[in-house]
Design a protein around this motif. Structure first.
Motif, mmCIF file in Angstrom:
data_model
loop_
_atom_site.group_PDB
_atom_site.id
_atom_site.type_symbol
_atom_site.label_atom_id
_atom_site.label_comp_id
_atom_site.label_asym_id
_atom_site.label_seq_id
_atom_site.Cartn_x
_atom_site.Cartn_y
_atom_site.Cartn_z
ATOM 1 N N UNK A 230 -1.874 5.324 -6.576
ATOM 2 C CA UNK A 230 -2.446 6.495 -5.909
ATOM 3 C C UNK A 230 -1.506 7.686 -6.020
ATOM 4 N N UNK A 231 -0.218 7.450 -5.821
ATOM 5 C CA UNK A 231 0.762 8.541 -5.906
ATOM 6 C C UNK A 231 0.881 9.077 -7.323
ATOM 7 N N UNK A 232 0.890 8.189 -8.312
ATOM 8 C CA UNK A 232 0.989 8.617 -9.712
ATOM 9 C C UNK A 232 -0.198 9.511 -10.070
ATOM 10 N N UNK A 233 -1.393 9.083 -9.683
ATOM 11 C CA UNK A 233 -2.578 9.887 -9.976
ATOM 12 C C UNK A 233 -2.542 11.231 -9.282
ATOM 13 N N UNK A 277 -9.428 8.311 -11.702
ATOM 14 C CA UNK A 277 -10.163 9.493 -11.241
ATOM 15 C C UNK A 277 -10.656 9.321 -9.806
ATOM 16 N N UNK A 278 -10.979 8.101 -9.403
ATOM 17 C CA UNK A 278 -11.403 7.869 -8.018
ATOM 18 C C UNK A 278 -10.246 8.065 -7.044
ATOM 19 N N UNK A 279 -9.043 7.709 -7.477
ATOM 20 C CA UNK A 279 -7.862 7.936 -6.646
ATOM 21 C C UNK A 279 -7.565 9.429 -6.546
ATOM 22 N N UNK A 280 -7.705 10.130 -7.685
ATOM 23 C CA UNK A 280 -7.374 11.553 -7.731
ATOM 24 C C UNK A 280 -8.378 12.392 -6.937
ATOM 25 N N UNK A 282 -11.055 11.197 -4.886
ATOM 26 C CA UNK A 282 -11.610 10.651 -3.645
ATOM 27 C C UNK A 282 -10.503 10.352 -2.630
ATOM 28 N N UNK A 283 -9.529 9.548 -3.028
ATOM 29 C CA UNK A 283 -8.506 9.095 -2.083
ATOM 30 C C UNK A 283 -7.479 10.187 -1.801
ATOM 31 N N UNK A 284 -6.926 10.780 -2.859
ATOM 32 C CA UNK A 284 -5.831 11.736 -2.690
ATOM 33 C C UNK A 284 -6.185 12.948 -1.821
ATOM 34 N N UNK A 285 -7.341 13.601 -2.029
ATOM 35 C CA UNK A 285 -7.639 14.761 -1.176
ATOM 36 C C UNK A 285 -7.712 14.417 0.306
ATOM 37 N N UNK A 479 -6.360 6.417 -17.708
ATOM 38 C CA UNK A 479 -6.197 7.731 -18.294
ATOM 39 C C UNK A 479 -5.532 8.695 -17.320
ATOM 40 N N UNK A 480 -4.871 9.680 -17.902
ATOM 41 C CA UNK A 480 -4.217 10.713 -17.115
ATOM 42 C C UNK A 480 -3.278 11.485 -18.013
#
Length: 571
Positions: A230-233, A277-280, A282-285, A479-480
């Motif tokens: 999660x942090x990396x994303x 992308x779901x972490x970036x 959805x979770x991160x915000x 991906x990233x």
């Protein structure tokens, strides 16, 4: 109106190398070409790419000061000392604190957490945090995702008899803080072979070193990698090398049964398998919303909660904060865009805007939104106490950190990366800084950096797109940055008559395309609703896209994720 972009082709992979690799792996030459472009030229490097293993992680003891850090933690755990786990209020910081606290609590009941208040204390290690440790009898602070520039704060901690272990990944200054250990792969004297760890990644290396010192199995640390992924994303560090291994396993943890807090934040998504992308998106915000709108400790509580019901309730509270964040962000973005227009700022090489009452928690997001309209280095200022605080964002190819260094005599404090930074300055220096920054940007930025670009891997014909290709392409992930989803160009294409705009205000483009009788294949172009007239009426066009699986109502289909459309052949 969607912004015009340059289409830039990556260097063609050598045909001989691609053909040889295709034979070794038994795959489509097109796929082999994509691998060669990524520097993968033989069976072994392909095996490591497609089959990451925990054994591919580097020895954490290679990091400068790691031995001292592990020694000091061992002493604290053996003696039952009170330990304060301290971290920044963003995703990287809060996941770091959750990871370190959860691990240390396996061995000690004397572990507390501390996230600074974004508004009263600001970024990084604070005197208030050190005083909290002193008042509560804590002899050791483990600072995560911050601290590498905290010279005065480290000195203050030492004066209080408090030891400090720093786990950071930002660029150090000329002098390092006086600490028991400064773990930062970006230290000039650090021999650690992978330099792109995020703060949570550095924290993970510390628990890995401690775990291995105790003779324990590294595989027991797998459950912590959902936090690291999660942090990396969220921190937009390259998903290469060691980061790619940790994201690979972190996604396995999330898809196999994430910790209750992350699982609660993912509720409602229609997915068979969660992706970066779901972490970036959805979770991160939502984790960020806690620190932006209320307090980062709320995110730490959610990420360390083990009871699903309590995690669900905490996630509901954070969801409410995220809704407030979205509304606030939109209002400020609208004001800032109008300010740029009314002040004639469209002609400048940089965007620097300021308003006293803008919410400090969302100005970084607003800076990113302004870049979507005016593609250039951007700073958004607001008042913070008796100072002005800004979040800064940059564009491809322009080093924001170096530009701020060139303005350092106007700035009180700054820190960050090539593409994102934060700073504070005296209100009286705002205009001086604004003029100086514009001058520095004007002198250093190139024409190419003022236009967004799409990097294209290869040309493709729709007839080459088949389920096996799509399946193997998905294995190129996660991906990233550093490992983006392969991007193709195809054309001339023709829409089947299905094209229409969707979303609020017709912002997005939905279509189904054919090429020389091949297809049709469905596609979605986010933010490309204004291109509808380019493809209607049987007009031929060219499109840049990535290829993905679309999951909808239990069905899976191939979909083109359209990045850009033109009515003329690419150069």
């Amino acid at each position: 109106m969607s912004m015009s972009t340059r289409w830039v082709f990556k260097p063609e992979p050598g045909r001989e190398a691609a053909s040889r690799l295709a034979g070794e792996l038994g795959i489509d030459p097109l796929l082999a070409g994509l691998l060669v472009q990524r520097g993968i030229r033989d069976f072994e490097s392909a095996r490591r790419f497609f089959r990451p293993e925990l054994s591919h992680l580097h020895d954490p003891m290679q990091m400068q000061d790691m031995e001292q850090a592990v020694d000091r933690l061992e002493v604290a755990l053996t003696r039952g000392e009170r330990i304060l786990v301290y971290g920044d209020y963003d995703v990287d910081g809060t996941t770091s604190v959750a990871l370190m606290a959860a691990y240390l609590r396996e061995y000690s009941d004397a572990v507390a957490t501390y996230i600074p208040d974004r508004y009263r204390e600001g970024y990084g290690l604070s005197r208030q945090g050190i005083e909290f440790a002193d008042d509560n009898g804590m002899g050791l602070i483990v600072a995560l995702d911050c601290g590498v520039k905290a010279i005065e704060q480290a000195r203050y901690a030492r004066s209080k008899g408090i030891d400090l272990i720093i786990c950071d990944h930002h660029r150090p200054g000329e002098t390092l803080p006086e600490a028991v250990a400064v773990l930062d792969p970006k230290r000039d004297d650090c021999p650690y072979p992978y330099k792109e760890l995020c703060g949570c990644g550095v924290g993970f290396k510390l628990i890995q070193a401690l775990h291995e010192r105790r003779g324990l199995d590294p595989a027991e640390l797998l459950p912590y990698l959902d936090l690291v992924a999660t942090a990396i994303g969220a921190d937009i560090v390259p998903i290469t090398g060691e980061n790619r291994v940790m994201v690979h396993y972190g996604l396995q943890v999330i898809n196999g049964g994430a910790r209750p807090g992350i699982r609660a934040l993912l509720r409602g998504l229609d997915r068979k398998n969660y992706q970066v992308s779901d972490l970036v998106f959805r979770v991160a915000p939502r984790i960020n919303a806690a620190g932006r709108m209320q307090h980062g400790e709320d995110a730490v509580r959610l990420l360390t909660e083990t009871d699903p019901a309590r995690a669900g309730a905490l996630a509901d509270e954070i969801e409410s904060l995220n809704s407030q964040r979205r509304e606030t962000e939109q209002a400020i973005t609208d004001e800032a865009l109008e300010m740029v227009r009314s002040e004639g700022g469209e002609a400048r090489m940089s965007t620097v805007v300021f308003k006293e009452d803008w919410h400090k928690g969302v100005i970084g997001i607003v800076a990113s939104r302004l870049i979507e309209t005016y593609y250039r280095p951007t700073l958004v200022f607001t008042r913070s106490g008796d100072k002005l605080a800004a979040s800064a964002r940059s564009v491809r190819g322009f080093d924001l950190y170096e530009a701020l260094e060139a303005c350092s005599d106007c700035i009180e404090q700054f820190g960050g990366h090539t593409y994102a930074a934060g700073l504070t300055l005296e209100a009286s220096r705002f205009q001086d800084f604004k003029d100086r920054f514009e001058k520095v940007v004007s002198e250093r930025i190139t024409e190419d950096s003022l236009t967004p670009e799409i990097q294209i891997d290869l040309k493709i014909h729709l007839s080459q797109i088949h389920p096996k290709l799509v399946r193997i392409l998905s294995q190129f992930g996660p991906f990233g940055p550093g490992n983006p989803a392969p991007v193709f160009v195809a054309g001339p294409l023709v829409d089947t008559g299905y094209a229409r705009t969707v979303g609020e205000g017709g912002a997005h483009l939905k279509l189904a395309v054919t090429q020389d009788g091949s297809g049709p294949i469905g596609g979605i172009g986010f933010g490309l609703g204004d291109r509808l007239d380019l493809i209607q009426g049987g007009r031929e066009f060219y499109a840049v896209f990535s290829i993905e699986e679309n999951h909808w109502q239990g069905r899976t289909s191939t979909q083109l994720k359209i990045r850009d459309i033109r009515d003329a052949a690419p150069d």
